[in-house]
Design an enzyme around this catalytic site. Structure first.
Site: not given
Length: 372
Positions: A28, A30, A33, A48, A106, A149, A167
């Site tokens: 993304g 950001f 990941v 991340k 996860c 978000d 996130d």
């Protein structure tokens, strides 16, 4: 030069090389990941990578805010930040070291699960998903944090069936307006398909109701299996909201005409509210329909909050919320939005069945058209 740049990073952070990257599971604005494994203990984690490309003055402020918030929030239904790691600056990375946030791993995100037609949620399992999601929101809002978000891809679920809000890259602390001076938060937050009408109309003095709107969109998605309002622009998104929730007027939303963009945008006129009518073909449970209806209220002041939502009859009527572990144990492969086909309108997706049986012969397999 490498030494000088390295000094502004995290001198007390471990090297990320202590983890072995296994697979890329997210991408993304950001950064990226990765699924990874601790080389000594074998512990699975999510790494991340903090995007540093556009940062000329050191560590990005958005990442600092995310770290600060994640260090504050410790709850079963919020993703856990284990530590921060780095790579040293060197000539091999143009003298720019990287920073990684290390999280408990996860196995799935909700968007990935919903994109897989083999994953069937019973009504009691949907109740458990929404109960955990609202528990997470209740906790962060009590701690004066807005997520900003909320969407299915940011809802993680472990193989043991525990939901984690994830996130927090857009999250921020909030407070009540002081001395009649309204807050001036940015309204350029929340992914468009989950963005509430107050943000689309330019509101900057907002609070927890923006996250509850996203929760309502996600709850409906548990049955439709795809985002229910897929606008192409902010104007289009407002039109879709009006078609579902009714026209935006001062009669249903007092003082909405004071919003910055109310007069500037062409708002759909003459639309009646039809959340229940449009969704009843997918959502057969009347309590579920009622809760979705209360979450998708136009006026944020009248939108149900997480506390009242958790006390809604939806969670206290048969069938009661049930554990997800059994259902997830039949799916051994991780499911993430990044790895799944796009869940856009026009895709043929099997309607979610809420029958307690998972026998394909008895499960409703009829194809559904999009809500919009």
């Amino acid at each position: 030069m490498a030494k000088q740049y390295d000094s502004v990073e995290c001198p007390f952070c471990d090297e990320v090389s202590k983890y072995e990257k296994l697979a890329k599971i997210g991408q993304g604005t950001f950064g990226e990941v990765f699924k990874a494994r601790h080389r000594k203990t074998g512990q699975k984690v999510a790494l991340k990578k903090v995007l540093m490309e556009n940062e000329k003055e050191g560590f990005p402020i958005t990442a600092l805010r995310e770290i600060k918030i994640l260090q504050l929030l410790k709850h079963e239904n919020v993703v856990n930040l284990i530590e921060i790691c780095r790579t040293k600056a060197s000539p091999y990375n143009r003298c720019k070291g990287s920073i990684y946030l290390v999280f408990d791993f996860c196995e799935h995100d909700l968007a990935g699960l919903l994109s897989n037609v083999l994953v069937k949620f019973t009504l009691s399992e949907i109740k458990r998903v929404m109960q955990m999601l609202l528990n997470g929101l209740y906790y962060i809002h009590r701690n004066k944090i807005l997520h900003r978000d909320m969407k299915a891809a940011n809802v993680l679920i472990t193989r043991d069936g525990v939901l984690k809000l994830a996130d927090f890259g857009l999250a921020r602390a909030f407070s009540l307006a002081k001395n009649s001076q309204p807050n001036r938060y940015t309204n350029r937050v929340v992914t468009l398909w989950y963005r509430p009408p107050e943000l689309l109309l330019g509101e900057r003095d907002y609070g927890p109701p923006i996250d509850l709107w996203g929760a309502g969109c996600i709850m409906a998605e548990m049955w439709t299996r795809s985002p229910i309002m897929q606008g192409n622009t902010e104007q289009h998104q407002l039109a879709l909201i009006s078609q579902l929730c009714g026209s935006i007027t001062p009669e249903v939303w007092p003082n909405v005409d004071n919003y910055e963009l109310y007069e500037k945008l062409e708002l759909v006129k003459g639309q009646k509210r039809k959340v229940k009518d449009r969704l009843k073909a997918y959502v057969r449970d009347p309590y579920a329909l009622d809760l979705i209806d209360k979450l998708l209220v136009l006026d944020p002041a009248q939108r149900i909050d997480s506390d009242d939502a958790l006390n809604h009859d939806f969670f206290w009527s048969d069938p009661m919320p049930s554990d997800l572990k059994g259902m997830l144990s039949t799916h051994l492969t991780s499911m993430f939005e990044y790895l799944a086909p796009p869940r856009r309108k026009g895709s043929q997706i099997t309607q979610q069945s809420t029958n307690q049986s998972r026998n394909p012969a008895t499960t409703n397999q009829t194809e559904f058209e999009r809500v919009f």
